[in-house]
Design a protein around this motif. Structure first.
Motif, mmCIF file in Angstrom:
data_model
loop_
_atom_site.group_PDB
_atom_site.id
_atom_site.type_symbol
_atom_site.label_atom_id
_atom_site.label_comp_id
_atom_site.label_asym_id
_atom_site.label_seq_id
_atom_site.Cartn_x
_atom_site.Cartn_y
_atom_site.Cartn_z
ATOM 1 N N ALA A 186 8.343 -9.219 -9.895
ATOM 2 C CA ALA A 186 9.147 -10.111 -9.032
ATOM 3 C C ALA A 186 8.578 -10.048 -7.622
ATOM 4 O O ALA A 186 8.739 -9.047 -6.936
ATOM 5 C CB ALA A 186 10.607 -9.666 -9.016
ATOM 6 N N LYS A 187 7.880 -11.089 -7.196
ATOM 7 C CA LYS A 187 7.105 -10.925 -5.955
ATOM 8 C C LYS A 187 7.933 -11.128 -4.686
ATOM 9 O O LYS A 187 7.387 -11.108 -3.586
ATOM 10 C CB LYS A 187 5.886 -11.836 -5.963
ATOM 11 N N VAL A 188 9.248 -11.274 -4.832
ATOM 12 C CA VAL A 188 10.079 -11.545 -3.663
ATOM 13 C C VAL A 188 9.977 -10.443 -2.600
ATOM 14 O O VAL A 188 10.062 -10.724 -1.415
ATOM 15 C CB VAL A 188 11.536 -11.871 -4.101
ATOM 16 N N GLN A 207 12.549 -9.299 11.938
ATOM 17 C CA GLN A 207 12.639 -10.466 11.043
ATOM 18 C C GLN A 207 11.249 -10.800 10.539
ATOM 19 O O GLN A 207 10.313 -10.933 11.326
ATOM 20 C CB GLN A 207 13.179 -11.682 11.804
ATOM 21 N N LYS A 208 11.108 -10.948 9.223
ATOM 22 C CA LYS A 208 9.805 -11.331 8.672
ATOM 23 C C LYS A 208 9.913 -12.728 8.065
ATOM 24 O O LYS A 208 10.853 -13.022 7.324
ATOM 25 C CB LYS A 208 9.372 -10.306 7.621
ATOM 26 N N TYR A 209 8.962 -13.581 8.407
ATOM 27 C CA TYR A 209 8.939 -14.935 7.850
ATOM 28 C C TYR A 209 7.702 -15.090 6.967
ATOM 29 O O TYR A 209 6.573 -14.879 7.416
ATOM 30 C CB TYR A 209 8.948 -15.972 8.979
ATOM 31 N N ARG A 260 -1.623 -7.977 -1.523
ATOM 32 C CA ARG A 260 -0.895 -9.245 -1.508
ATOM 33 C C ARG A 260 0.598 -8.994 -1.292
ATOM 34 O O ARG A 260 1.165 -8.061 -1.856
ATOM 35 C CB ARG A 260 -1.126 -10.030 -2.812
ATOM 36 N N GLY A 261 1.179 -9.845 -0.478
ATOM 37 C CA GLY A 261 2.607 -9.681 -0.164
ATOM 38 C C GLY A 261 2.860 -8.616 0.893
ATOM 39 O O GLY A 261 4.006 -8.228 1.152
ATOM 40 N N GLY A 262 1.784 -8.130 1.538
ATOM 41 C CA GLY A 262 1.885 -6.955 2.408
ATOM 42 C C GLY A 262 2.652 -7.151 3.700
ATOM 43 O O GLY A 262 3.008 -6.164 4.361
ATOM 44 N N SER A 263 2.945 -8.393 4.075
ATOM 45 C CA SER A 263 3.712 -8.587 5.320
ATOM 46 C C SER A 263 5.115 -7.997 5.192
ATOM 47 O O SER A 263 5.711 -7.575 6.202
ATOM 48 C CB SER A 263 3.815 -10.071 5.671
ATOM 49 N N ASP A 264 5.656 -7.971 3.977
ATOM 50 C CA ASP A 264 6.971 -7.334 3.776
ATOM 51 C C ASP A 264 6.901 -5.877 4.223
ATOM 52 O O ASP A 264 7.823 -5.353 4.862
ATOM 53 C CB ASP A 264 7.365 -7.349 2.280
ATOM 54 N N THR A 265 5.790 -5.225 3.868
ATOM 55 C CA THR A 265 5.631 -3.806 4.171
ATOM 56 C C THR A 265 5.431 -3.589 5.676
ATOM 57 O O THR A 265 5.956 -2.629 6.247
ATOM 58 C CB THR A 265 4.470 -3.229 3.339
#
Ligand code: ADP
Ligand code: ASP
Ligand code: MG
Length: 416
Positions: free
Chosen positions: A208-210, A6-8, A150-155
């Motif tokens: 789309a940065k989602v 799970q990523k928050y 940026r946004g790298g926690s998704d990865t």
């Protein structure tokens, strides 16, 4: 019983109350018998704040030190979350990216994960711990901390889910899932219950940065079930999956946009073989990434050459192009950094004609002038003035009936 990653995101862990809320969601999953690995972002605004601090000291902070600095945001949230869990008698251990075995290449500030060593996480899971990992960071072969862009926690989350062969990678965020366009701009946007990897890749790469684009690529490559859902509302969110598993087929799935664009053009360039390679070679030698390119022969001997770059690269690109133009004897150089890119994405474009004309007519009806166009198999992108962006997104959204549910839209297309 399942293994969940799970990523928050930043808003989801943006305050002590929200961290408590996230802790209660994790404990609920644990109480249902699941093993849980959690990836956290920095508290919202924190990464920006750290970047501003570095930029206050230097226009070009040393990449190694920049990564050391910006990776601290996630370390704060990982330990706070583990403290919150322990306070409720839920055994938890937090780890930085390097400690968690996230090995990357050496490209500071936009590193790619090359390996995940899962021994520590597997050991902790076997002992019943919730494992909390700082997103957005890893370690290179020299032992230095790197960050993933940026946004790298998704990865980070998808890489862990793939390495652990998790049953699902759940990206919890501040909206209910992936919508037909950014619901913060167009409140009528519809939640997509499913979207194909291919379309999501385009949406992410077009602004789309989602989800960070790299996370979608990784999930696709490793066949990792990837779901985007809300931290704050119940619901099943959006499943990103293979095209043949998407139940409701749509002509177009969504609209992505980016404001970070600039357009530069050189007119009256002497036209000779190899001129394009010469100009673009000099631009790429300066490490400037070009996005769209257009060229128009104005007469037998001259051509106009236009391209787009990221807005932050516009000043240095302009300087370079002015120098090239004077070397080549071009007539003029023009630039506009108040432009935006609006893109329509959909796998239905492969098999249906008329999508581009419907899009261009919709923009024309609201008096929007298109400055550049590119297309690929499943997307059409246009450059327009930034101040028309919202009007343009709304017009295209309506033209393709994206504000209607998929079932209603399907009927609409069957009738025409
Ligand atoms: P997080 O901090 O959880 O990682 P992000 O801000 O990175 O969240 O991504 C979520 C945001 O992405 C939403 O708040 C929304 O404004 C934006 N967004 C852009 N396009 C879309 C889309 N098509 N569907 C959903 N959200 C989108
Ligand atoms: N904190 C990092 C960022 O703001 C990484 C992330 O949130 O995914 O970009
Ligand atoms: Mg994000």
């Amino acid at each position: 019983m399942a293994l969940l990653v799970q990523k928050y995101g930043g808003t989801s862990v943006g305050s002590i109350e929200r961290i408590q809320h996230v802790a209660s969601k994790i404990m609920l999953a644990k109480s249902q018998g699941h093993d849980v690995v959690v990836v956290v972002s920095a508290m919202s605004g924190e990464t920006d704040r750290l970047i501003r601090l570095a930029e206050a000291l230097s226009t070009e902070p040393t990449p190694r030190e920049y990564d050391m600095l910006v990776s601290t945001g996630e370390q704060v949230t990982m330990s706070l979350l583990a403290i919150a869990l322990a306070n409720h008698n839920c055994r938890a251990r937090s780890y930085t990216g390097p400690q968690a075995g996230i090995i990357t290449d050496n490209v500071h500030t936009k590193a790619r994960i090359i390996e995940v060593k899962t021994e520590t996480i597997r050991r902790d899971l076997a002992e019943g711990y919730v494992v909390v990992v700082a997103g957005f960071q890893g370690v290179n072969s020299q032992g230095d901390v790197t960050t993933l862009g940026r946004g790298g926690s998704d990865t980070t989350a998808v890489a862990l889910a793939a390495a652990l062969k998790a049953d699902e990678c759940q990206i919890y965020t501040d909206v209910d899932g992936v919508y037909t366009t950014d619901p913060r701009m167009i409140p009528e946007a519809q939640l997509l219950p499913q979207i194909s990897f291919e379309e999501m890749l385009e949406m992410s790469s077009l602004g789309a940065k989602v989800l960070q684009m790299r996370s979608v690529e990784l999930a696709n490559k490793h066949n990792t079930p990837l779901r985007v859902l809300s931290t704050f509302n119940d619901g099943t969110g959006t499943l990103v999956t293979f095209e043949d598993k998407v139940m409701q087929r749509r002509l177009v799935s969504g609209i992505a946009f980016s404001r970070e664009e600039a357009i530069i053009s050189m007119t009256g360039v002497p036209n000779r073989a190899g001129i394009e390679g010469h100009i673009l070679g000099l631009v790429s030698d300066a490490h400037i990434e070009i996005d769209m390119i257009a060229q128009n022969a104005t007469d037998k001997d001259h051509t106009d050459f236009t391209f787009t770059v990221q807005r932050q690269d516009a000043p240095k690109t302009l300087k370079l192009i002015e120098a090239i133009a004077s070397d080549l004897g071009a007539v003029a150089v023009k630039s506009n950094d108040k432009v935006a890119k609006l893109s329509l994405v959909g796998i239905g474009m492969r098999s249906h004609t008329g999508v581009a004309s419907t899009m261009f007519k919709a923009l024309g009806r609201v008096n929007i002038n298109i400055q550049m166009i590119t297309t690929s198999e499943i997307k059409i992108s246009v450059i327009i003035n930034e101040d028309c962006l919202e009007k343009g997104v709304r017009a295209v959204h309506e033209a393709f009936e994206l504000h209607k549910s998929a079932a209603e839209r399907h009927l609409a297309f069957m009738e025409t």
